[in-house]
Design an enzyme around this catalytic site. Structure first.
Site, short mmCIF file in Angstrom:
data_model
loop_
_atom_site.label_atom_id
_atom_site.label_comp_id
_atom_site.label_asym_id
_atom_site.label_seq_id
_atom_site.Cartn_x
_atom_site.Cartn_y
_atom_site.Cartn_z
N LYS A 149 14.72 -13.33 11.57
CA LYS A 149 14.57 -12.00 11.83
C LYS A 149 15.37 -11.48 12.73
CE LYS A 149 10.13 -10.90 11.63
NZ LYS A 149 9.48 -9.95 10.79
N HIS A 163 -0.74 3.09 6.93
CA HIS A 163 -1.40 1.88 6.21
C HIS A 163 -2.63 2.70 5.58
CE1 HIS A 163 -2.89 -2.02 5.49
NE2 HIS A 163 -3.96 -1.79 5.88
C1 GAR Z 1 1.95 3.18 1.12
O1 GAR Z 1 0.60 3.48 0.51
C2 GAR Z 1 1.63 2.44 2.62
O2 GAR Z 1 0.54 2.99 3.37
C3 GAR Z 1 1.79 1.06 2.28
O3 GAR Z 1 2.53 0.93 1.32
C4 GAR Z 1 2.51 2.23 0.43
C5 GAR Z 1 3.83 2.58 0.36
O4 GAR Z 1 4.09 3.23 -0.73
N1 GAR Z 1 1.89 0.33 3.55
C6 GAR Z 1 1.34 -0.82 3.83
O5 GAR Z 1 0.46 -1.11 3.28
C7 GAR Z 1 1.67 -1.24 5.19
N2 GAR Z 1 0.88 -2.40 5.65
P1 GAR Z 1 5.32 4.43 -1.07
O6 GAR Z 1 6.52 3.06 -1.04
O7 GAR Z 1 5.07 4.96 -2.36
O8 GAR Z 1 5.60 4.96 0.19
#
Ligand code: GAR
Length: 190
Positions: A65, A109
């Protein structure tokens, strides 16, 4: 004007909402770079549609990482980035970036944290039989969805709610909330 890098791994609808907000001047910042750990993700195409620069990488091409984050960090310096916005970036941020951007990394989130951290927060809320869930914007620390909360918005879970219907409600909230919160941050905190 502050310079933003958006980190994403997937479809990028939140990235799109941020780009749209910049284009309509609701978000007064410059999105300089998309960082994506999935070179074939749709978000990369979205960035290309707006002639935006992309740093796409595969973690498996690096020994650690720290190694790929060092490369990301160099890009962030090249683009004079002030603020990192995680928008569906499905990797934990490591020490290299946390130490270089203290208090300047933000995540969204799809739950009311501290409930349902990690993957598939929408599915977790449905399986738990929760009556409501929502969206959280928070600062990023070394944990999984654990940093100090900046803003939250809740949504009811209806009887017979499906994963798709709840996902749609949550994403609608995200696309409104995230640009507003980022605008507040670029004006005040960062
Ligand atoms: C979103 O709903 C975001 O809140 C979530 O991934 C999705 C991405 O959607 N993030 C997490 O779960 C972080 N732990 P997108 O690619 O359409 O923006």
């Amino acid at each position: 004007m502050k310079n933003i890098a958006v980190f994403a791994s997937g479809s990028g609808s939140n990235f799109q909402a941020l780009v749209n907000a910049v284009e309509t001047n609701e978000l007064q910042a410059s999105i300089k770079l998309l960082v994506c750990d999935k070179p074939k993700a749709y978000v990369v195409e979205r960035a290309a549609n707006h002639s935006m620069d992309v740093f796409a990488f595969s973690a498996k091409d690096y020994p650690s990482k720290a190694a790929y984050e060092m490369e990301i960090l160099q890009k962030l310096k090249d683009y004079e980035i002030d603020l990192i916005i995680l928008a569906g970036y499905m990797r934990l941020i490591g020490d290299t970036l946390l130490q270089a951007f203290p208090g300047r990394i933000v995540n969204i989130h799809p739950s009311l944290l501290p409930n349902f951290p990690g993957k598939d927060a929408v599915g977790q809320a449905l399986s738990a039989g929760a009556k409501e869930t929502g969206v959280t914007v928070h600062y990023v620390d070394e944990g999984m969805d654990t940093g100090p909360i900046i803003a939250q918005e809740s949504v009811g879970i209806a009887a017979g709610e499906t994963n798709e219907s709840l996902q749609a409600k949550i994403q609608r909230i995200e696309h409104g909330l995230y640009p507003k919160v980022v605008q507040t941050l670029v004006l005040t905190k960062i």
